[in-house]
Design an enzyme around this catalytic site. Structure first.
Site, PDB file in Angstrom:
ATOM      1  N   ASN A   1       0.889  -1.009   0.109  1.00 24.06           N
ATOM      2  CA  ASN A   1       0.040   0.034  -0.065  1.00 24.06           C
ATOM      3  C   ASN A   1       0.917   1.093  -0.051  1.00 24.06           C
ATOM      4  O   ASN A   1       2.099   1.283   0.539  1.00 24.06           O
ATOM      5  CB  ASN A   1      -0.756   0.012   1.236  1.00 24.06           C
ATOM      6  CG  ASN A   1      -1.769  -1.081   1.391  1.00 24.06           C
ATOM      7  OD1 ASN A   1      -2.727  -1.385   0.872  1.00 24.06           O
ATOM      8  ND2 ASN A   1      -1.329  -1.784   2.313  1.00 24.06           N
TER       9      ASN A   1
ATOM     10  N   HIS B   1       1.209  13.822  12.910  1.00 19.54           N
ATOM     11  CA  HIS B   1       0.876  13.872  13.885  1.00 19.54           C
ATOM     12  C   HIS B   1      -0.747  13.053  14.115  1.00 19.54           C
ATOM     13  O   HIS B   1      -1.571  13.353  14.648  1.00 19.54           O
ATOM     14  CB  HIS B   1       0.511  15.357  14.367  1.00 19.54           C
ATOM     15  CG  HIS B   1       1.904  16.192  14.573  1.00 19.54           C
ATOM     16  ND1 HIS B   1       2.648  16.333  15.627  1.00 19.54           N
ATOM     17  CD2 HIS B   1       2.651  16.577  13.752  1.00 19.54           C
ATOM     18  CE1 HIS B   1       3.609  16.951  15.442  1.00 19.54           C
ATOM     19  NE2 HIS B   1       3.857  17.150  14.150  1.00 19.54           N
TER      20      HIS B   1
ATOM     21  N   HIS C   1       2.185   9.594  18.144  1.00 20.01           N
ATOM     22  CA  HIS C   1       3.160   9.873  17.487  1.00 20.01           C
ATOM     23  C   HIS C   1       4.018  10.808  18.278  1.00 20.01           C
ATOM     24  O   HIS C   1       3.782  10.829  19.796  1.00 20.01           O
ATOM     25  CB  HIS C   1       2.488  10.962  16.425  1.00 20.01           C
ATOM     26  CG  HIS C   1       1.926  12.182  16.665  1.00 20.01           C
ATOM     27  ND1 HIS C   1       0.460  12.187  17.038  1.00 20.01           N
ATOM     28  CD2 HIS C   1       2.087  13.290  17.141  1.00 20.01           C
ATOM     29  CE1 HIS C   1       0.147  13.061  17.672  1.00 20.01           C
ATOM     30  NE2 HIS C   1       1.265  14.040  17.802  1.00 20.01           N
TER      31      HIS C   1
ATOM     32  N   HIS D   1       8.209  21.607  15.933  1.00 25.16           N
ATOM     33  CA  HIS D   1       6.849  21.506  15.657  1.00 25.16           C
ATOM     34  C   HIS D   1       6.168  22.607  16.070  1.00 25.16           C
ATOM     35  O   HIS D   1       5.190  23.339  15.469  1.00 25.16           O
ATOM     36  CB  HIS D   1       6.163  20.417  16.479  1.00 25.16           C
ATOM     37  CG  HIS D   1       4.401  20.149  16.636  1.00 25.16           C
ATOM     38  ND1 HIS D   1       4.050  20.339  15.282  1.00 25.16           N
ATOM     39  CD2 HIS D   1       3.564  19.974  17.532  1.00 25.16           C
ATOM     40  CE1 HIS D   1       2.673  20.213  15.466  1.00 25.16           C
ATOM     41  NE2 HIS D   1       2.507  19.891  16.787  1.00 25.16           N
TER      42      HIS D   1
END
Ligand code: MN
Length: 259
Positions: A62, A69, A73, A79
């Site tokens: 796939n 996030h 996580h 960030h």
């Protein structure tokens, strides 16, 4: 040499157990929904390339679509704007992905009040009982919220005022960031901040203070209830996304079985 061989033996005979703190990652995994004026993260998605068919007769694979996030996580300091000069997720040293972990359990308070906030005095009361927070370790904040993670609506617990999920007060977030030598903070909720944190001062204080001091976040943890208050070792393994602000992560804990 002797230590690792003892570790392997203990894993094999069950004296050390591995507890998976990771939520399963699928299209229904809850994601953070921000107020409508902001950009939004993608939910997790599998896009089939082939499955033993004429697109690929002997193999199944796939493509994946995910936000950095999404699900369990890792938040890297970059960030948040306060951490923009700190590490991206690929720059975190591997030695800093493993560390001791302690658990502060406030599940009963969060059950009584979904907007419950951890305060400095709660942490200090915990320290009086269990000892100091670990240098270079994780603080895992148990709220019982993992029990809701199969149901996005119950997990967000939102009304017209916004989400109601437990978190940490701005004062306590600042204190944890500036006055402790923790590696970071792990939570069971969708993010490290409380549901009401967009309205705090500063907004999203856990993100703001932890990132400013180079500390990390771990979110959407499960099975924290299976960990002792002290003594576990946590291994967090985000993908080394170059320039990335975070990554879905497999988070494991090593726990010594009670004698
Ligand atoms: Mn995050």
């Amino acid at each position: 040499m002797a230590i690792l061989s003892e570790l392997v033996t203990a894993l094999h005979d069950g004296r050390i157990q591995v507890v998976d703190l990771t939520s399963p990652l699928h299209a229904g995994t809850p994601i953070l929904e921000l107020p409508a004026q902001f950009g939004q993260t993608n939910p997790f998605q599998l896009q089939e390339i082939s499955r033993y068919d004429d697109r690929g007769p002997a193999w199944y694979w796939n493509n994946i679509v995910t936000g950095e996030h999404t699900g369990t996580h890792f938040d890297a300091p970059v960030h948040w704007v306060t951490g923009k000069d700190h590490e991206d997720v690929s720059q975190v040293l591997p030695e800093r992905l493993m560390g001791p972990a302690v658990v502060i359990d406030r599940a009963q308070d969060a059950a009584d009040d979904p907007d419950f906030l951890l305060e400095i005095e709660h942490v200090q009361a915990w320290e009086a009982e269990h000892g100091a927070l670990p240098d270079g370790g994780w603080l895992l904040y148990r709220t019982g919220w993992d029990a809701r993670s199969h149901d996005a609506q119950a997990y967000a617990n939102a009304d017209e005022a916004g989400p109601h999920t437990p978190g940490i007060s701005a004062g306590c977030a600042k204190w944890l960031a500036e006055e402790t030598s923790l590696l970071g903070l792990g939570v069971e909720t969708v993010g490290t901040d409380a549901g009401a944190a967009p309205g705090f001062d500063p907004m999203f204080p856990c993100h703001a203070f932890l990132a400013a001091t180079g500390k990390y976040g771990l979110t959407q943890l499960q099975n924290v209830a299976r960990l002792p208050a002290t003594g576990a070792v946590v291994i967090a393994s985000p993908l080394p996304i170059v320039g990335g602000s975070g990554s879905p992560a497999r988070v494991l804990a090593l726990v010594e079985r009670d004698a």
